[in-house]
Design a protein around this motif. Structure first.
Motif, PDB file in Angstrom:
ATOM      1  N   GLU A 416       0.830  -1.202   0.000  1.00 18.82           N
ATOM      2  CA  GLU A 416       0.000   0.000   0.000  1.00 18.82           C
ATOM      3  C   GLU A 416       0.873   1.265   0.000  1.00 18.82           C
ATOM      4  O   GLU A 416       0.590   2.234  -0.711  1.00 18.82           O
ATOM      5  N   MET A 417       1.959   1.223   0.768  1.00 19.39           N
ATOM      6  CA  MET A 417       2.887   2.367   0.785  1.00 19.39           C
ATOM      7  C   MET A 417       3.452   2.586  -0.616  1.00 19.39           C
ATOM      8  O   MET A 417       3.611   3.708  -1.079  1.00 19.39           O
ATOM      9  N   PHE A 418       3.783   1.492  -1.281  1.00 21.67           N
ATOM     10  CA  PHE A 418       4.386   1.601  -2.605  1.00 21.67           C
ATOM     11  C   PHE A 418       3.415   2.257  -3.577  1.00 21.67           C
ATOM     12  O   PHE A 418       3.805   3.080  -4.397  1.00 21.67           O
ATOM     13  N   LYS A 419       2.141   1.901  -3.439  1.00 21.21           N
ATOM     14  CA  LYS A 419       1.132   2.452  -4.353  1.00 21.21           C
ATOM     15  C   LYS A 419       0.817   3.912  -4.047  1.00 21.21           C
ATOM     16  O   LYS A 419       0.664   4.719  -4.950  1.00 21.21           O
ATOM     17  N   THR A 420       0.686   4.232  -2.751  1.00 22.62           N
ATOM     18  CA  THR A 420       0.130   5.537  -2.375  1.00 22.62           C
ATOM     19  C   THR A 420       1.155   6.520  -1.827  1.00 22.62           C
ATOM     20  O   THR A 420       0.891   7.717  -1.801  1.00 22.62           O
ATOM     21  N   GLY A 421       2.281   6.012  -1.311  1.00 25.92           N
ATOM     22  CA  GLY A 421       3.249   6.896  -0.671  1.00 25.92           C
ATOM     23  C   GLY A 421       2.818   7.337   0.717  1.00 25.92           C
ATOM     24  O   GLY A 421       3.442   8.216   1.318  1.00 25.92           O
ATOM     25  N   LEU A 422       1.749   6.726   1.252  1.00 25.78           N
ATOM     26  CA  LEU A 422       1.292   7.101   2.603  1.00 25.78           C
ATOM     27  C   LEU A 422       2.229   6.538   3.672  1.00 25.78           C
ATOM     28  O   LEU A 422       2.933   5.566   3.454  1.00 25.78           O
ATOM     29  N   GLU A 423       2.172   7.157   4.857  1.00 23.18           N
ATOM     30  CA  GLU A 423       2.959   6.677   5.998  1.00 23.18           C
ATOM     31  C   GLU A 423       2.382   5.339   6.474  1.00 23.18           C
ATOM     32  O   GLU A 423       1.162   5.150   6.444  1.00 23.18           O
ATOM     33  N   PRO A 424       3.235   4.446   6.988  1.00 29.25           N
ATOM     34  CA  PRO A 424       2.726   3.148   7.433  1.00 29.25           C
ATOM     35  C   PRO A 424       1.660   3.275   8.524  1.00 29.25           C
ATOM     36  O   PRO A 424       0.657   2.556   8.483  1.00 29.25           O
ATOM     37  N   ALA A 425       1.840   4.196   9.479  1.00 29.28           N
ATOM     38  CA  ALA A 425       0.873   4.311  10.573  1.00 29.28           C
ATOM     39  C   ALA A 425      -0.517   4.652  10.035  1.00 29.28           C
ATOM     40  O   ALA A 425      -1.525   4.107  10.487  1.00 29.28           O
ATOM     41  N   ALA A 426      -0.534   5.535   9.032  1.00 24.76           N
ATOM     42  CA  ALA A 426      -1.820   5.943   8.453  1.00 24.76           C
ATOM     43  C   ALA A 426      -2.515   4.748   7.796  1.00 24.76           C
ATOM     44  O   ALA A 426      -3.731   4.572   7.918  1.00 24.76           O
ATOM     45  N   ILE A 427      -1.723   3.924   7.109  1.00 25.09           N
ATOM     46  CA  ILE A 427      -2.301   2.764   6.425  1.00 25.09           C
ATOM     47  C   ILE A 427      -2.816   1.745   7.444  1.00 25.09           C
ATOM     48  O   ILE A 427      -3.916   1.204   7.310  1.00 25.09           O
ATOM     49  N   VAL A 428      -2.028   1.516   8.484  1.00 21.79           N
ATOM     50  CA  VAL A 428      -2.417   0.562   9.523  1.00 21.79           C
ATOM     51  C   VAL A 428      -3.747   0.999  10.159  1.00 21.79           C
ATOM     52  O   VAL A 428      -4.655   0.194  10.328  1.00 21.79           O
ATOM     53  N   ASP A 429      -3.859   2.294  10.449  1.00 23.89           N
ATOM     54  CA  ASP A 429      -5.101   2.787  11.060  1.00 23.89           C
ATOM     55  C   ASP A 429      -6.266   2.666  10.099  1.00 23.89           C
ATOM     56  O   ASP A 429      -7.335   2.184  10.457  1.00 23.89           O
ATOM     57  N   ALA A 430      -6.050   3.097   8.858  1.00 22.62           N
ATOM     58  CA  ALA A 430      -7.136   3.092   7.881  1.00 22.62           C
ATOM     59  C   ALA A 430      -7.641   1.671   7.647  1.00 22.62           C
ATOM     60  O   ALA A 430      -8.836   1.448   7.475  1.00 22.62           O
ATOM     61  N   LYS A 431      -6.747   0.691   7.651  1.00 18.57           N
ATOM     62  CA  LYS A 431      -7.148  -0.689   7.368  1.00 18.57           C
ATOM     63  C   LYS A 431      -7.495  -1.450   8.636  1.00 18.57           C
ATOM     64  O   LYS A 431      -7.820  -2.632   8.575  1.00 18.57           O
ATOM     65  N   GLY A 432      -7.359  -0.786   9.792  1.00 19.98           N
ATOM     66  CA  GLY A 432      -7.647  -1.455  11.057  1.00 19.98           C
ATOM     67  C   GLY A 432      -6.732  -2.641  11.284  1.00 19.98           C
ATOM     68  O   GLY A 432      -7.141  -3.699  11.757  1.00 19.98           O
ATOM     69  N   LEU A 433      -5.466  -2.490  10.881  1.00 18.54           N
ATOM     70  CA  LEU A 433      -4.540  -3.622  10.938  1.00 18.54           C
ATOM     71  C   LEU A 433      -3.805  -3.742  12.255  1.00 18.54           C
ATOM     72  O   LEU A 433      -3.140  -4.723  12.501  1.00 18.54           O
ATOM     73  N   ARG A 434      -3.911  -2.704  13.077  1.00 14.17           N
ATOM     74  CA  ARG A 434      -3.002  -2.681  14.227  1.00 14.17           C
ATOM     75  C   ARG A 434      -3.107  -3.978  15.021  1.00 14.17           C
ATOM     76  O   ARG A 434      -4.172  -4.460  15.340  1.00 14.17           O
ATOM     77  N   GLN A 435      -1.982  -4.567  15.288  1.00 17.09           N
ATOM     78  CA  GLN A 435      -1.901  -5.847  15.962  1.00 17.09           C
ATOM     79  C   GLN A 435      -2.271  -5.662  17.428  1.00 17.09           C
ATOM     80  O   GLN A 435      -1.938  -4.656  18.028  1.00 17.09           O
ATOM     81  N   ASN A 436      -2.974  -6.649  17.949  1.00 15.15           N
ATOM     82  CA  ASN A 436      -3.325  -6.559  19.356  1.00 15.15           C
ATOM     83  C   ASN A 436      -2.167  -7.055  20.204  1.00 15.15           C
ATOM     84  O   ASN A 436      -1.812  -8.218  20.181  1.00 15.15           O
ATOM     85  N   SER A 437      -1.548  -6.148  20.953  1.00 14.51           N
ATOM     86  CA  SER A 437      -0.442  -6.515  21.831  1.00 14.51           C
ATOM     87  C   SER A 437      -0.808  -6.213  23.284  1.00 14.51           C
ATOM     88  O   SER A 437       0.061  -6.080  24.132  1.00 14.51           O
ATOM     89  N   ASN A 438      -2.114  -6.117  23.535  1.00 14.44           N
ATOM     90  CA  ASN A 438      -2.555  -5.848  24.902  1.00 14.44           C
ATOM     91  C   ASN A 438      -2.585  -7.185  25.660  1.00 14.44           C
ATOM     92  O   ASN A 438      -3.396  -8.058  25.383  1.00 14.44           O
TER      93      ASN A 438
END
Ligand code: ADP
Ligand code: MG
Length: 499
Positions: A416-438
């Motif tokens: 996704e970064m390669f396609k859009t140039g967005l920051e990884p954090a933004a992509i993770v949030d937008a896709k709801g990918l953040r890993q559960n480490s709680n």
């Protein structure tokens, strides 16, 4: 190879002609560059009109010095030019300005990685000695058509550095490895582009055979090879031809040969010419040039690290595997990109290197863009078109290392970064990918799964000593967390709870 079987040792020395990276010609202010209309890049000096005088282009001289320093050569305090006299229509003055007795570069070595590298094992590194390099002018170009011949003087006077090696090479494959190493040193030092398709690097190959340990045999010189595959093929042709001659008891004649690339055949051009045939004499128009040590030191300070020095640093100081290090150092811009990412996140250079050398290069090579207006499809993207910034790639590796996303998710984010140039954090949030480490949340999920009678058998097996049985519990846990659980934490919690 047949030559080894028949006990002949192959000896090769190369003369490599490189057009230097300058705007103006070597003794005139006319510009030069590939692809211009014939005879538009000329002036009275280039044409050798009466009353004109050559002046040495300082930039061409500095590029030559740069090359010399890049190969660890000596830069003598003085260099001078000679006239090499011969009549030929590509040579407007009837002499070529070259350096016979006082070249700008003396000695030096090129480090070459010999063939034989395999996945993670470096090939043998050898040093090929350079005898000297001299700065001369290129000549014009003739084209022969039905009805007559045409001459284009655009190339006349282009600064040409002729690099002459010692006879240190022992096979066509070694010659190829040498040329690639030489091109890497030259291009990375910013001395020349070495684009062989534009005729910016041409090579003469001197080839002889001898019995191992015997004095050097008589050589032939195949002129004007303009591709690496041509150099290889011409050498192989000569080795085969000379082997046949010697095996038949005939002597090798020292001669100058041409190469017909289409036919894959060499042919005799002329008997070897000797220096006295050219009536060399010091050029009276160009005073000898004194090269100050200050100039030499200034240029030396400005030189980038040599490719193999950088390769060793990447392996020794950053712990990179051989393959990734080799890929990165082949391109100075790529090396700089990688280093910018490492300085943004110095904790994991290997993780960064793997992403750059594998994923990034693969995506760049596979990328073409369609022009919305013309529908034209462009060639593969190059690094400077890349939308990912080094700092963003570093942030992705950091996010993965800190457990924010899994390795699998990182691949998705990278794409996704390669396609859009967005920051990884933004992509993770937008896709709801953040890993559960709680850990509290994860522990609750793990406890619930352990209670499930469906996994009782696997738990019993694990407790009986089958360590792998634990993996059967990970699927249901992942399922309950929507695939977002941090795998390392799951593993840890499971082991803790199962005792
Ligand atoms: P010239 O200027 O007459 O062509 P040089 O002695 O300057 O001759 O050599 C030119 C090139 O030929 C160098 O690269 C050198 O290493 C190579 N060379 C010289 N002798 C041999 C030989 N016997 N076999 C193969 N290469 C040789
Ligand atoms: Mg020669």
């Amino acid at each position: 190879m047949s030559t080894e079987a028949s006990g002949w040792e192959v000896v090769i020395g190369l003369e490599v002609h490189v057009q230097l990276h300058t705007r103006a010609k070597v003794f005139a202010s006319a510009p030069w560059g590939f692809g211009a209309e014939p005879n538009t890049q000329v002036d009275p000096v280039v044409l050798g009109l009466p009353g004109t005088l050559p002046v040495v282009n300082r930039a061409a001289l500095e590029q030559s010095i740069r090359f010399g320093l890049a190969i660890g050569a000596e830069i003598p305090a003085m260099c001078a030019w000679d006239r090499k006299n011969y009549f030929y229509p590509d040579n407007p003055k009837n002499y070529q300005l070259t350096q016979k007795d006082y070249p700008v570069v003396v000695g030096g070595t090129v480090e070459v990685e010999m063939p034989g590298a395999s996945r993670n094992v470096m090939g043998e590194h050898r040093v090929v000695r350079v005898h000297h390099a001299h700065l001369e002018e290129d000549v014009g170009k003739l084209s022969h058509a039905a009805g007559g011949s045409l001459v284009d003087y655009n190339r006349a006077g282009v600064p040409l550095l002729e690099i002459v090696t010692e006879p240190d090479l022992r096979s066509s494959v070694e010659a190829e490895a040498f040329l690639k190493a030489l091109i890497a040193v030259i291009t990375q030092a910013g001395v020349a582009d070495c684009d062989m398709e534009k005729g910016q690097l041409r090579c003469d190959a001197n080839v002889s055979l001898r019995r191992p340990g015997a004095p050097l045999g008589t050589r032939s010189e195949t002129k004007n090879l303009n591709s690496i595959s041509g150099v290889r093929a011409a050498i192989e042709f000569e080795v085969a031809r000379q082997t046949r001659e010697l095996e038949a008891g005939r002597a090798i004649v020292q001669e100058t040969r041409g190469w017909n690339a289409e036919a894959g055949r060499g042919y005799v051009l002329r008997d070897k010419e000797d220096a006295h045939d050219y009536r060399y004499f010091p050029d009276p128009d160009i005073p000898s040039v004194t090269i100050s040590r200050d100039t030499v030191e200034r240029i030396r300070k400005d030189l980038p690290e040599r490719p193999f020095e950088r390769q060793r640093r990447y392996m020794d100081a950053l712990g990179l595997p051989y393959t990734a290090a080799s890929v990165l150092v082949a391109d100075l811009a790529l090396s700089r990109w990688f280093e910018a990412a490492v300085s943004a996140y110095p904790a994991n250079p290997v993780g960064i290197a793997n992403l750059v050398a594998n994923d990034l290069l693969r995506e760049l090579a596979a990328s073409t863009e369609k022009d919305p207006l013309t529908g034209e499809v462009s060639a593969a993207l190059s690094l400077k078109d890349c939308r990912i910034k080094p700092e963003a790639l570093a942030a992705l590796v950091r996010l993965t290392d800190e457990g924010g996303i899994s390795k699998q998710q990182a691949k998705e984010v990278f794409a996704e970064m390669f396609k859009t140039g967005l920051e990884p954090a933004a992509i993770v949030d937008a896709k709801g990918l953040r890993q559960n480490s709680n850990s509290d949340e994860l522990e609750a999920v793990v406890r619930a799964v352990i209670e499930d009678p469906a996994v009782a058998k696997s738990i019993a097996e694990y407790r009986a000593g089958n360590a792998k049985a634990i993996n059967a519990l990970k699927g249901p846990i992942m399922k309950r967390t929507g695939g977002k659980a941090n795998p390392a934490m799951i593993d840890e919690i499971l082991r803790k709870l199962l005792g």
